[in-house]
Design an enzyme around this catalytic site. Structure first.
Site, PDB file in Angstrom:
ATOM      1  N   ASP A  99     -23.649  -4.923   5.983  1.00 12.29           N
ATOM      2  CA  ASP A  99     -22.758  -3.858   6.446  1.00 12.29           C
ATOM      3  C   ASP A  99     -23.065  -2.612   5.626  1.00 12.29           C
ATOM      4  O   ASP A  99     -22.940  -2.626   4.392  1.00 12.29           O
ATOM      5  CB  ASP A  99     -21.301  -4.296   6.228  1.00 12.29           C
ATOM      6  CG  ASP A  99     -20.305  -3.479   7.027  1.00 12.29           C
ATOM      7  OD1 ASP A  99     -20.590  -2.300   7.304  1.00 12.29           O
ATOM      8  OD2 ASP A  99     -19.242  -4.018   7.373  1.00 12.29           O
ATOM      9  N   ASP A 200     -21.344   1.103   9.920  1.00 10.94           N
ATOM     10  CA  ASP A 200     -19.962   1.565   9.941  1.00 10.94           C
ATOM     11  C   ASP A 200     -19.856   2.950  10.590  1.00 10.94           C
ATOM     12  O   ASP A 200     -20.653   3.841  10.282  1.00 10.94           O
ATOM     13  CB  ASP A 200     -19.444   1.615   8.497  1.00 10.94           C
ATOM     14  CG  ASP A 200     -17.969   1.923   8.395  1.00 10.94           C
ATOM     15  OD1 ASP A 200     -17.161   1.060   8.796  1.00 10.94           O
ATOM     16  OD2 ASP A 200     -17.630   3.020   7.929  1.00 10.94           O
ATOM     17  N   GLU A 257     -20.476   0.351  14.757  1.00 10.63           N
ATOM     18  CA  GLU A 257     -19.050   0.560  14.972  1.00 10.63           C
ATOM     19  C   GLU A 257     -18.873   1.954  15.564  1.00 10.63           C
ATOM     20  O   GLU A 257     -19.293   2.949  14.964  1.00 10.63           O
ATOM     21  CB  GLU A 257     -18.292   0.449  13.648  1.00 10.63           C
ATOM     22  CG  GLU A 257     -16.790   0.595  13.823  1.00 10.63           C
ATOM     23  CD  GLU A 257     -16.055   0.778  12.506  1.00 10.63           C
ATOM     24  OE1 GLU A 257     -14.868   0.391  12.442  1.00 10.63           O
ATOM     25  OE2 GLU A 257     -16.651   1.321  11.557  1.00 10.63           O
ATOM     26  N   HIS A 333     -12.110  -7.288   9.719  1.00 11.37           N
ATOM     27  CA  HIS A 333     -11.410  -6.874   8.497  1.00 11.37           C
ATOM     28  C   HIS A 333     -10.467  -5.698   8.733  1.00 11.37           C
ATOM     29  O   HIS A 333      -9.638  -5.391   7.875  1.00 11.37           O
ATOM     30  CB  HIS A 333     -12.436  -6.498   7.433  1.00 11.37           C
ATOM     31  CG  HIS A 333     -13.325  -5.354   7.861  1.00 11.37           C
ATOM     32  ND1 HIS A 333     -14.280  -5.505   8.848  1.00 11.37           N
ATOM     33  CD2 HIS A 333     -13.388  -4.060   7.471  1.00 11.37           C
ATOM     34  CE1 HIS A 333     -14.888  -4.349   9.037  1.00 11.37           C
ATOM     35  NE2 HIS A 333     -14.368  -3.460   8.214  1.00 11.37           N
ATOM     36  N   ASP A 334     -10.594  -5.027   9.876  1.00  7.03           N
ATOM     37  CA  ASP A 334      -9.751  -3.873  10.186  1.00  7.03           C
ATOM     38  C   ASP A 334      -8.665  -4.183  11.219  1.00  7.03           C
ATOM     39  O   ASP A 334      -7.893  -3.294  11.580  1.00  7.03           O
ATOM     40  CB  ASP A 334     -10.600  -2.720  10.733  1.00  7.03           C
ATOM     41  CG  ASP A 334     -11.368  -1.989   9.643  1.00  7.03           C
ATOM     42  OD1 ASP A 334     -10.932  -2.039   8.481  1.00  7.03           O
ATOM     43  OD2 ASP A 334     -12.400  -1.376   9.959  1.00  7.03           O
TER      44      ASP A 334
END
Length: 558
Positions: A99, A200, A257, A333-334
């Site tokens: 990531d 990200d 993302e 995770h979000d």
């Protein structure tokens, strides 16, 4: 469709390192801890492990504020620990997806420290700087994490842009030297042997050329920055350059993302022939249960409307089919835990509703992502005090909406946090019923979900018909049933507010996926279903045909 790529048939397991397994008793998950649990991931049947950021970071945004891209955060271990993890993954036939965050860095990254000193140093244009306008910030843009996107630095007599926290300055992708530095960093990890990247907020890297005010929501001082900077005019050029410089020929898995992305945007960024990324994470289906009041954003405690959910997912299934590739996810995770959000985490229904949601998602076209703990049905933490939370976004939102703007009461905001906070996904992995759920012998950085004595891996693996076993079966289907990868998609009964049913078709072969989203019996008959059809998988032991029991899910093949 053209020849399938390996990542189109793969299943990805996401590990949030801080919360997965602590090996040294400091309360923080680490790389040796992950290595010790690889056999568990292999047992599940996943193909790829996605690691959230493990780089050097001050930790303002839990590692998404990177201060050194080529160093391991000492909290997680050493580079030798990373090399061992990578070797052990590959030894088991598992791949590793890193990531990385290249829209912004930490303000402690040496690039920014130098950039902030003056306007005429080698790093001066690595970030986005603007002069004040009439003594104020250059625009009225509002940060994703509340407040202005601009912070003033006296040494330069300028403001720098930060789409997120003050400590996360945005990189200037218009600078070719910056771009080359990013590509060199990515190639550092490729040479180490990593198998891909999750990028990200990658669709925010191309900023507008003109910096003008946006339209704020009613009563708000700031304009939402997302629509202003997402999917900028040079995004494709930057991604294609990245592909040429890093990705081409390396046979990597890549997912971007992409908040605020449309079908058209995804057809380009994740196009099968555009030479950019393999797939993107879209957010539309994850935003359906946000607050109807734009000023309150995502903060809400109401359930999703199934008709809206079907419409959104169906649009992406049909819009990308044959043109681009979907990523399939409920959790990360979000996002709060899906069984608490779209399912039912009451002990009576938790298992079957979790299996129902898994069936619905894994039956779609795309690459499925499983977030740590999803495969055992982990739930929201149901924290009751603000002091329980660590998440920057949650704490900022509370202070903004309760303390400053007085838009929500403390009671309502705490209910909204219990439903939607990112910390719901970040509580430590529940391995067994021992102290701290077997995650750590020390004090965990974030408290363990109180339900761990009843809900943990050890208990789940001991059950004959467990959520874990059901996920294994779904993954096996993904690996062996070509219709799930290649077939087209057709929604049935779009206006049915209780049952989600759809067809997958490839040639003369069809799958019918049926999912009851309610705690009540439903009776549904489908004309497409032959009388002698056999169930491929289901979350009840027997099949009662047209009668769907609470949260029942099944897939028929014919």
């Amino acid at each position: 469709m053209a020849t399938m790529q390996w990542w189109q048939k793969a299943v990805v397991y996401q590990v949030y390192p801080r919360s997965f397994q602590d090996s040294n008793g400091d309360g923080i998950g680490d790389l040796p801890g992950i290595t010790s649990r690889l056999d568990y991931i292999k047992q599940l049947g996943a193909d790829v492990v996605w690691l959230n950021p493990i780089y050097q970071s001050p930790g303002v945004d839990n590692g998404y504020d990177i201060s050194d891209y080529e160093a391991i955060n000492p909290e997680f271990g050493t580079m030798a620990d990373f090399d061992q993890l990578l070797a052990q993954l590959h030894q088991r036939g598992l791949k590793l997806m890193m990531d990385i965050v290249v829209n912004h860095t930490s303000n402690r990254h040496h690039w920014f420290i130098e950039s902030a000193k003056s306007r005429d140093n080698p790093y001066a244009d690595y970030y986005i700087w603007r002069d004040p306008v009439d003594g104020h910030a250059p625009t009225n843009w509002g940060s994703f994490f509340s407040g202005s996107t601009w912070t003033y630095v006296p040494a330069r007599q300028q403001y720098y842009l930060h789409s997120f926290a003050v400590e996360q300055p945005d990189l200037n992708w218009e600078n070719p030297k910056l771009r080359q530095a990013v590509y060199d960093m990515m190639n550092f990890w490729v040479k180490k042997g990593v198998d891909g990247f999750r990028l990200d907020v990658i669709n925010l890297i191309s900023k507008p050329t003109d910096f003008v005010d946006g339209q704020p929501n009613s009563g708000e001082p700031y304009a939402d920055i997302g629509p202003i900077i997402a999917n900028g005019h040079r995004l494709s050029a930057f991604l294609q350059e990245m592909h040429t410089q890093v990705l081409a020929g390396a046979d990597l898995i890549t997912v971007g993302e992409t908040p605020n992305a449309t079908i058209k945007d995804a057809q380009q960024s994740a196009g099968l022939t555009t030479n950019e990324l393999n797939m993107v994470f879209e957010f539309e289906h994850m935003n359906l249960d946000g607050n109807s009041n734009p000023a309150l954003g995502k903060w809400n405690d109401q359930p999703v409307n199934l008709v809206d959910l079907k419409q959104s997912l169906s649009k992406w299934q049909t819009g990308l089919h044959g043109k681009a590739w979907n990523s399939l996810y409920w959790n990360n995770h979000d996002q709060p835990r899906i069984v608490s959000r779209f399912g039912n985490d009451d002990p009576k229904y938790r298992v079957i509703s979790a299996e129902m949601l898994a069936t619905m998602l894994h039956g779609l076209q795309g690459t499925p992502y499983i977030y740590e703990g999803e495969e055992i049905g982990m739930t929201n933490a149901h924290f009751t005090e603000l002091s329980d939370y660590k998440d920057l976004e949650s704490l900022n939102a509370y202070h903004h909406l309760v303390d400053e703007e007085h838009r929500l009461s403390s009671t309502q905001m705490l209910a909204d946090l219990a439903h939607m906070s990112r910390d719901n996904a970040r509580t430590p992995m529940q391995w067994d019923n021992s102290l701290n759920a077997g995650f750590s012998t020390g004090t965990p950085w974030l408290q363990v979900n109180p339900n761990y004595p009843q809900l943990n891996v050890q208990q789940t693996l001991a059950e004959s018909n467990s959520i874990f076993t059901y996920y294994q079966q779904l993954i096996q289907l993904r690996h062996t049933n070509a219709i799930l990868t290649t077939g087209d998609y057709q929604l049935l009964d779009a206006d049915d507010g209780a049952v989600y049913a759809y067809l997958r078709t490839a040639g003369t072969q069809q799958l019918l996926v049926i999912c009851n989203f309610t705690a009540h019996d439903q009776v549904r008959e489908y004309d497409q279903l032959p009388s002698d059809v056999q169930r491929l998988i289901g979350n009840y032991i027997d099949d009662q045909g047209a009668t769907l029991r609470p949260y029942e899910a099944k897939i028929y093949q014919f």
